[in-house]
Scaffold this motif. Sequence first.
Motif, PDB file in Angstrom:
ATOM      1  N   THR A   1      13.692 -32.850 -23.731  1.00 37.64           N
ATOM      2  CA  THR A   1      13.106 -31.992 -22.996  1.00 37.64           C
ATOM      3  C   THR A   1      12.381 -31.707 -22.192  1.00 37.64           C
ATOM      4  O   THR A   1      11.719 -31.093 -20.730  1.00 37.64           O
ATOM      5  N   VAL A   2      10.896 -32.349 -22.006  1.00 34.82           N
ATOM      6  CA  VAL A   2       9.746 -32.864 -20.809  1.00 34.82           C
ATOM      7  C   VAL A   2      10.820 -33.486 -19.721  1.00 34.82           C
ATOM      8  O   VAL A   2      10.222 -32.739 -18.471  1.00 34.82           O
ATOM      9  N   VAL A   3      11.868 -34.206 -19.841  1.00 37.08           N
ATOM     10  CA  VAL A   3      12.565 -34.833 -18.721  1.00 37.08           C
ATOM     11  C   VAL A   3      13.446 -33.352 -17.773  1.00 37.08           C
ATOM     12  O   VAL A   3      13.460 -33.353 -16.667  1.00 37.08           O
ATOM     13  N   THR A   4      14.019 -32.933 -18.956  1.00 37.63           N
ATOM     14  CA  THR A   4      14.446 -32.009 -18.230  1.00 37.63           C
ATOM     15  C   THR A   4      13.725 -30.512 -17.688  1.00 37.63           C
ATOM     16  O   THR A   4      13.913 -30.741 -16.258  1.00 37.63           O
ATOM     17  N   LEU A   5      12.643 -30.042 -18.228  1.00 41.01           N
ATOM     18  CA  LEU A   5      11.591 -29.106 -17.850  1.00 41.01           C
ATOM     19  C   LEU A   5      10.886 -29.577 -15.877  1.00 41.01           C
ATOM     20  O   LEU A   5      10.754 -28.535 -15.835  1.00 41.01           O
ATOM     21  N   PHE A   6      11.672 -31.247 -16.281  1.00 42.30           N
ATOM     22  CA  PHE A   6      10.162 -31.204 -14.816  1.00 42.30           C
ATOM     23  C   PHE A   6      11.229 -31.648 -13.952  1.00 42.30           C
ATOM     24  O   PHE A   6      11.124 -31.281 -12.593  1.00 42.30           O
ATOM     25  N   PHE A   7      12.063 -32.660 -13.963  1.00 38.65           N
ATOM     26  CA  PHE A   7      13.267 -32.559 -12.889  1.00 38.65           C
ATOM     27  C   PHE A   7      14.303 -31.517 -12.976  1.00 38.65           C
ATOM     28  O   PHE A   7      14.156 -31.383 -11.845  1.00 38.65           O
ATOM     29  N   ALA A   8      14.518 -30.026 -13.438  1.00 39.06           N
ATOM     30  CA  ALA A   8      15.349 -29.358 -12.866  1.00 39.06           C
ATOM     31  C   ALA A   8      14.539 -28.852 -11.968  1.00 39.06           C
ATOM     32  O   ALA A   8      15.240 -28.213 -10.797  1.00 39.06           O
ATOM     33  N   PRO A   9      13.902 -27.897 -11.897  1.00 40.49           N
ATOM     34  CA  PRO A   9      13.559 -27.299 -10.362  1.00 40.49           C
ATOM     35  C   PRO A   9      13.493 -28.932  -9.599  1.00 40.49           C
ATOM     36  O   PRO A   9      12.919 -27.737  -8.333  1.00 40.49           O
ATOM     37  N   CYS A  10      12.415 -29.824  -9.418  1.00 35.86           N
ATOM     38  CA  CYS A  10      12.154 -30.761  -8.723  1.00 35.86           C
ATOM     39  C   CYS A  10      13.473 -31.125  -7.528  1.00 35.86           C
ATOM     40  O   CYS A  10      13.980 -30.843  -7.064  1.00 35.86           O
ATOM     41  N   VAL A  11      14.616 -31.299  -8.628  1.00 32.83           N
ATOM     42  CA  VAL A  11      15.678 -31.541  -7.829  1.00 32.83           C
ATOM     43  C   VAL A  11      16.335 -30.118  -7.135  1.00 32.83           C
ATOM     44  O   VAL A  11      16.976 -30.376  -6.139  1.00 32.83           O
ATOM     45  N   PHE A  12      16.622 -28.940  -7.650  1.00 30.91           N
ATOM     46  CA  PHE A  12      17.045 -27.677  -7.341  1.00 30.91           C
ATOM     47  C   PHE A  12      16.460 -27.584  -5.928  1.00 30.91           C
ATOM     48  O   PHE A  12      17.200 -27.479  -4.754  1.00 30.91           O
ATOM     49  N   ILE A  13      15.010 -28.245  -5.824  1.00 30.62           N
ATOM     50  CA  ILE A  13      13.787 -27.322  -4.314  1.00 30.62           C
ATOM     51  C   ILE A  13      14.432 -28.798  -3.638  1.00 30.62           C
ATOM     52  O   ILE A  13      14.991 -28.072  -2.594  1.00 30.62           O
ATOM     53  N   TYR A  14      14.424 -29.714  -3.864  1.00 30.93           N
ATOM     54  CA  TYR A  14      14.047 -31.303  -2.498  1.00 30.93           C
ATOM     55  C   TYR A  14      16.248 -31.566  -2.071  1.00 30.93           C
ATOM     56  O   TYR A  14      16.339 -31.875  -1.653  1.00 30.93           O
ATOM     57  N   VAL A  15      17.287 -30.818  -3.128  1.00 32.30           N
ATOM     58  CA  VAL A  15      18.445 -31.323  -2.958  1.00 32.30           C
ATOM     59  C   VAL A  15      18.891 -29.995  -2.264  1.00 32.30           C
ATOM     60  O   VAL A  15      19.662 -30.188  -1.787  1.00 32.30           O
ATOM     61  N   TRP A  16      18.154 -29.129  -2.288  1.00 36.22           N
ATOM     62  CA  TRP A  16      18.508 -27.265  -1.603  1.00 36.22           C
ATOM     63  C   TRP A  16      17.142 -27.458  -0.916  1.00 36.22           C
ATOM     64  O   TRP A  16      16.831 -26.190  -0.903  1.00 36.22           O
ATOM     65  N   PRO A  17      16.822 -27.617   0.156  1.00 38.83           N
ATOM     66  CA  PRO A  17      15.782 -27.597   0.719  1.00 38.83           C
ATOM     67  C   PRO A  17      15.520 -26.517   1.796  1.00 38.83           C
ATOM     68  O   PRO A  17      16.757 -25.817   2.160  1.00 38.83           O
TER      69      PRO A  17
END
Length: 312
Positions: A245-261
């Motif tokens: 749960t912690v991994v998902t909450l941390f990486f989901a927004p991070c990946v979205f922001i920087y894969v589609w910057p």
Amino acid sequence: MESANHSVVSEFILLGLSKSQNLQIFFFVGFSVVYAGIVLGNLLILVTVTFDSHLHTPMYFLLINLSCIDMILASFATPKMIMDFLRKQKTISWWGCYSQMFFMHLLGGTEMMLLVAMAIDRYVAICKPLHYMTIMSPRVLVGLLLSSYAVGFVHSSSQMAFMLHLPFCGPSVVDSFFCDLPLVIKLACEDTYLLQLLVIADSGLLSLICFLLLLVSYMVIIYSVRHRAAGGSPKAFSTLSAHITVVTLFFAPCVFIYVWPFSRYSVDKILSVFYTIFTPLLNPIIYTLRNQEVKAAIKRIRIRHINSKHTL
């Protein structure tokens, strides 16, 4: 000669989350409460792990370091954002902006690698329980921790090095509540297409690759748990669910922001708030409410405290 990057632009204007005065008052109260929750929740984990000997294990050593990083990650921009809700002119100096970007990527990269270290710890604990304390020795733990900070430092320094040589001559308006690298790059007075690609390659791929590695590692752990015991171990699954749960909450927004910057959509602001504020708040909630060992440790400390008061 004075450096070109801040010879014209000496400060940036932050647009914040909203221009509505009523909303800003609401945000001031709401985010003040949230920030207090972040500090108190993570301090609770630090105190509990430090003063309860039952939690002096490799997993909780990594957990208290995660709590420290979460508190600092929430503090690099949140206090200023809260105070800016009361100001008409929301400005930040060039070096203040640079510092925000540096510490965001330093702490973000460090936390990514720390989550990988926690996945390694769970793999050894579940798949090699008899050798757990031997493999996860103090030397290994310190090595994992230093490696996490090293990766975070290299990741942040590699991006900030390019910023030192970018010329900024206006405009100086950042459409966010803090200085985020993709938004600041857009304000440079030269073609930054190549730099944008480097940001995507550095931040986006680092986030995506770490997330995929963690996803695969936890799938392997779950597979091992299910095949080592009929139906799997409830305690192991409970611990794993908290980590996942912690991994998902941390990486989901991070990946979205920087894969589609460089997106102009307001969803980026929401994701930035979630990434920098709500994830550090949710981590201690997840690790306390869903972790029986932590809850038991809190109870033991409370009982000791009550007994010590009675003996005085």
